[in-house]
Design a protein around this motif. Structure first.
Motif, PDB file in Angstrom:
ATOM      1  N   LEU A   7      44.668  28.917  65.599  1.00 26.23           N
ATOM      2  CA  LEU A   7      43.544  28.033  65.304  1.00 26.23           C
ATOM      3  C   LEU A   7      43.867  26.588  65.665  1.00 26.23           C
ATOM      4  O   LEU A   7      43.069  25.923  66.340  1.00 26.23           O
ATOM      5  N   VAL A   8      45.028  26.090  65.243  1.00 26.78           N
ATOM      6  CA  VAL A   8      45.323  24.677  65.514  1.00 26.78           C
ATOM      7  C   VAL A   8      45.567  24.432  66.996  1.00 26.78           C
ATOM      8  O   VAL A   8      45.401  23.303  67.482  1.00 26.78           O
ATOM      9  N   ALA A   9      45.948  25.477  67.739  1.00 24.13           N
ATOM     10  CA  ALA A   9      46.209  25.315  69.169  1.00 24.13           C
ATOM     11  C   ALA A   9      44.989  25.583  70.033  1.00 24.13           C
ATOM     12  O   ALA A   9      45.034  25.358  71.255  1.00 24.13           O
ATOM     13  N   HIS A  10      43.893  26.036  69.437  1.00 24.16           N
ATOM     14  CA  HIS A  10      42.733  26.429  70.240  1.00 24.16           C
ATOM     15  C   HIS A  10      42.134  25.206  70.941  1.00 24.16           C
ATOM     16  O   HIS A  10      41.893  24.173  70.310  1.00 24.16           O
ATOM     17  N   PRO A  11      41.871  25.303  72.236  1.00 27.07           N
ATOM     18  CA  PRO A  11      41.402  24.125  72.983  1.00 27.07           C
ATOM     19  C   PRO A  11      40.041  23.600  72.555  1.00 27.07           C
ATOM     20  O   PRO A  11      39.715  22.444  72.847  1.00 27.07           O
ATOM     21  N   GLU A  12      39.237  24.404  71.854  1.00 22.52           N
ATOM     22  CA  GLU A  12      37.920  23.926  71.428  1.00 22.52           C
ATOM     23  C   GLU A  12      37.925  23.334  70.023  1.00 22.52           C
ATOM     24  O   GLU A  12      36.895  22.836  69.561  1.00 22.52           O
ATOM     25  N   VAL A  13      39.054  23.373  69.336  1.00 21.91           N
ATOM     26  CA  VAL A  13      39.167  22.736  68.023  1.00 21.91           C
ATOM     27  C   VAL A  13      39.442  21.253  68.226  1.00 21.91           C
ATOM     28  O   VAL A  13      40.426  20.870  68.854  1.00 21.91           O
ATOM     29  N   ALA A  14      38.572  20.419  67.670  1.00 24.21           N
ATOM     30  CA  ALA A  14      38.633  18.985  67.938  1.00 24.21           C
ATOM     31  C   ALA A  14      39.127  18.156  66.759  1.00 24.21           C
ATOM     32  O   ALA A  14      39.341  16.950  66.897  1.00 24.21           O
ATOM     33  N   HIS A  15      39.285  18.768  65.597  1.00 20.97           N
ATOM     34  CA  HIS A  15      39.766  18.059  64.404  1.00 20.97           C
ATOM     35  C   HIS A  15      40.390  19.078  63.480  1.00 20.97           C
ATOM     36  O   HIS A  15      39.875  20.190  63.334  1.00 20.97           O
ATOM     37  N   ILE A  16      41.517  18.708  62.855  1.00 23.89           N
ATOM     38  CA  ILE A  16      42.245  19.628  61.979  1.00 23.89           C
ATOM     39  C   ILE A  16      42.410  18.978  60.619  1.00 23.89           C
ATOM     40  O   ILE A  16      42.801  17.810  60.521  1.00 23.89           O
ATOM     41  N   ASP A  17      42.136  19.748  59.570  1.00 28.07           N
ATOM     42  CA  ASP A  17      42.299  19.271  58.198  1.00 28.07           C
ATOM     43  C   ASP A  17      43.095  20.324  57.439  1.00 28.07           C
ATOM     44  O   ASP A  17      42.634  21.452  57.244  1.00 28.07           O
ATOM     45  N   LEU A  18      44.310  19.963  57.026  1.00 26.97           N
ATOM     46  CA  LEU A  18      45.225  20.898  56.375  1.00 26.97           C
ATOM     47  C   LEU A  18      45.613  20.381  55.003  1.00 26.97           C
ATOM     48  O   LEU A  18      45.967  19.207  54.849  1.00 26.97           O
ATOM     49  N   THR A  19      45.597  21.260  54.023  1.00 28.77           N
ATOM     50  CA  THR A  19      46.303  21.049  52.768  1.00 28.77           C
ATOM     51  C   THR A  19      47.352  22.139  52.672  1.00 28.77           C
ATOM     52  O   THR A  19      47.033  23.328  52.721  1.00 28.77           O
ATOM     53  N   GLY A  20      48.618  21.729  52.549  1.00 28.92           N
ATOM     54  CA  GLY A  20      49.698  22.707  52.522  1.00 28.92           C
ATOM     55  C   GLY A  20      51.032  22.029  52.313  1.00 28.92           C
ATOM     56  O   GLY A  20      51.112  20.864  51.923  1.00 28.92           O
ATOM     57  N   GLY A  21      52.099  22.751  52.607  1.00 25.51           N
ATOM     58  CA  GLY A  21      53.437  22.214  52.443  1.00 25.51           C
ATOM     59  C   GLY A  21      53.810  21.254  53.556  1.00 25.51           C
ATOM     60  O   GLY A  21      53.215  21.255  54.642  1.00 25.51           O
ATOM     61  N   THR A  22      54.831  20.451  53.301  1.00 20.82           N
ATOM     62  CA  THR A  22      55.249  19.445  54.268  1.00 20.82           C
ATOM     63  C   THR A  22      55.756  20.078  55.557  1.00 20.82           C
ATOM     64  O   THR A  22      55.467  19.589  56.657  1.00 20.82           O
ATOM     65  N   ALA A  23      56.507  21.172  55.454  1.00 22.78           N
ATOM     66  CA  ALA A  23      57.020  21.833  56.661  1.00 22.78           C
ATOM     67  C   ALA A  23      55.873  22.327  57.532  1.00 22.78           C
ATOM     68  O   ALA A  23      55.882  22.140  58.766  1.00 22.78           O
ATOM     69  N   THR A  24      54.871  22.947  56.919  1.00 19.70           N
ATOM     70  CA  THR A  24      53.697  23.387  57.673  1.00 19.70           C
ATOM     71  C   THR A  24      52.981  22.192  58.278  1.00 19.70           C
ATOM     72  O   THR A  24      52.522  22.239  59.427  1.00 19.70           O
ATOM     73  N   GLY A  25      52.871  21.109  57.525  1.00 17.37           N
ATOM     74  CA  GLY A  25      52.206  19.907  58.024  1.00 17.37           C
ATOM     75  C   GLY A  25      52.862  19.354  59.277  1.00 17.37           C
ATOM     76  O   GLY A  25      52.175  18.900  60.203  1.00 17.37           O
ATOM     77  N   ARG A  26      54.178  19.385  59.312  1.00 18.54           N
ATOM     78  CA  ARG A  26      54.877  18.895  60.507  1.00 18.54           C
ATOM     79  C   ARG A  26      54.537  19.747  61.726  1.00 18.54           C
ATOM     80  O   ARG A  26      54.332  19.225  62.825  1.00 18.54           O
ATOM     81  N   ARG A  27      54.494  21.061  61.531  1.00 16.77           N
ATOM     82  CA  ARG A  27      54.161  21.937  62.664  1.00 16.77           C
ATOM     83  C   ARG A  27      52.733  21.713  63.138  1.00 16.77           C
ATOM     84  O   ARG A  27      52.460  21.673  64.339  1.00 16.77           O
TER      85      ARG A  27
END
Length: 504
Positions: free
Chosen positions: A222-242
């Motif tokens: 999902l985060v790598a999909h070329p048609e996704v133009a904005h990402i909003d994540l709530t999660g752990g710091t390690a996941t956030g870095r990725r």
């Protein structure tokens, strides 16, 4: 099927994805089990979403986005309010299901669910007040601002507040005119699926909201999909870095609400009983599984011994047990892995010399809860900054107490470490409160209270706690791209290469 009989504990429920306004079978056959944390039993299952499932959902969102963006804001607002009304009608069932899936006591969930429609109604309201600005500028030009939605937004939501945090993100995204693809946590994916189905019932067009379940593969796709133009994540710091790295690769904007190690500063000028009660709530609501759980309690030495004694007494009186029982104060943590991590922190704190003053050993529970993921509410005193419990996020019902002498020492202890999301200050000295708050690096600070949330209150941190904001105008505008338009008002065009004069 519009509404599942979700509250019967005897029924095993197996869900598909929800894409383009309908229940949608996955591309593959792999499924992910979802556990009841109070009993350890498998109660639900969802598809293990693949890159193909994600692509299908993103294409549905991409097809719906232009029409939704072109919908008059009044109509978008009406549909958000319709969804809010539907949530209110089904509040009891939703609270019971969230309680069963997350292990949070039903009393907590009923209180939280009662406020969730407010986010939909708030963003339905403020989007109607979104205004640009205009200026007459040098050289005979008029310039004004305009807003447009990003298009397709990815919402990656956590397990600890599956509906609350989703609705916080979703309300702003939809009000701004975006379509979304939601990837909920694999530990608590069911209620986001139901919310998507209910949104279709409320009249939100197909494809505007899509939910794909699964784990790391679905999230990465999902985060790598070329048609996704904005990402909003709530999660752990390690996941956030990725996620931030994947977004940076495509130059896609992010909102990241990540980990925390929230301090409470209790001055000797605080109301002692009030501060103890506030600490009890801050540290043990949701079994300590919130991003702003009060896990580092800093207490001025003049009241330290009395505070430790009173807090320990109240923690020992907390009732731990079945989340469905209204008298339960503390439920289980979300998973066996979370339980084992919390118990590991308890063992390490003992080994490092912290003084155990409450909890620390498993409580006796009914046989039907014997396989549940329970951690005893636990308090350690005399925790020093060098100890693991002071530095690392536990995300469970285990808190530390540390004494301090001066205002400067309190601020230094509170600001120690890489997290900067929440903090609270307890004192009846208003001048001291203001001085302290001004020096804290936390993004969300409370005075004489903790963990209060409202659609109007900006929420976000910095450092290892992420960046960007939920709630308020900042959240709405983060889901919009701001641009400008410049109009020449001068009669004559300044042809630069013919000797004309230009400004710019």
């Amino acid at each position: 099927m519009a509404f599942f009989p979700v509250t019967d504990p005897a029924v095993r429920q197996d869900f598909p994805h929800h894409i383009a306004g309908v229940w949608s079978a996955p591309e593959g056959t792999a499924r992910r089990r979802v556990f009841d944390p109070a009993t350890g039993a498998v109660r639900w299952s969802v598809p293990e979403g693949s890159a193909a499932d994600v692509d299908r959902a993103v294409r549905a969102a991409s097809a719906a986005a232009p029409g939704w963006a072109a919908t008059d804001p009044d109509e978008r607002a009406r549909l958000l309010r319709a969804l809010a009304a539907l949530l209110r009608e089904r509040m009891a069932d939703l609270a019971a299901l969230e309680s069963a899936i997350t292990g949070r006591p039903i009393r907590e969930m009923r209180a939280q669910m009662a406020r969730i429609p407010e986010w939909l109604e708030y963003f339905a309201g403020i989007v109607l007040g979104l205004e640009g600005g205009s200026n007459q500028v040098k050289g005979g030009f008029l310039t004004w601002t305009r807003y447009r939605p990003h298009g397709v937004c990815a919402l990656l939501t956590p397990w600890n507040h599956p509906i609350l945090i989703l609705v916080k993100k979703l309300s702003a995204a939809l009000a701004a005119g975006n379509a979304v693809v939601i990837k909920p946590s694999e530990l608590a994916p069911v209620t986001p699926l139901l919310l998507s189905a209910w949104a279709a019932e409320a009249g939100i067009p197909p494809g505007v909201i899509n939910v794909v379940t699964g784990g790391a593969e679905a999230g990465a796709a999902l985060v790598a999909h070329p048609e996704v133009a904005h990402i909003d994540l709530t999660g752990g710091t390690a996941t956030g870095r990725r996620v931030a790295a994947a977004a940076a690769e495509r130059l896609v904007p992010c909102t990241l609400e990540l980990g925390g190690k929230t301090p409470l500063i209790v001055y000797d000028s605080a109301d002692l009983d009030e501060a103890v009660a506030g600490t009890l709530f801050a540290g043990f609501v949701a079994a300590g599984q919130t991003c702003v759980s009060g896990s580092r309690i800093l207490v001025q030495r003049g009241i330290y011994d009395a505070f430790c004694r009173k807090l320990a007494e109240r923690v020992e009186r907390l009732t731990q047990g079945d989340p469905a029982d209204p008298v339960t104060n503390i439920g289980p943590v979300i998973s066996a892995a979370s339980r084992d991590r919390c118990l590991g922190h308890i063992d390490k704190a003992k080994a490092e010399g912290a003084r155990l003053i409450a909890g620390g050993t498993p409580r006796t529970l009914p046989p039907e809860l014997a396989a549940g993921f329970f951690v005893p509410p636990t308090v350690f005193a005399d925790v020093t900054p060098e100890m693991t419990l002071f530095r690392e996020e536990v995300f469970g019902p285990v808190i530390s107490l540390t004494a301090f002498d001066t205002e400067d020492e309190a601020v230094a202890l509170a600001n120690a470490g890489p997290f900067a999301l929440g903090a609270s200050v307890w004192t009846r000295d208003i001048l001291l409160a203001h001085r302290t708050v001004a020096r804290l690096k936390a993004g969300v600070v409370w005075i004489n209270d903790h963990h209060k949330n409202d659609p109007r209150s900006i929420w976000g941190g910095s450092g290892d706690s992420g960046y960007g904001h939920e709630n308020g105008w900042d959240a709405l505008k983060s889901y919009l791209i701001k641009g400008s338009v410049t109009l020449r008002t001068a009669q004559d065009f300044g042809d630069w290469f013919a000797g004309g004069k230009r400004y710019g």
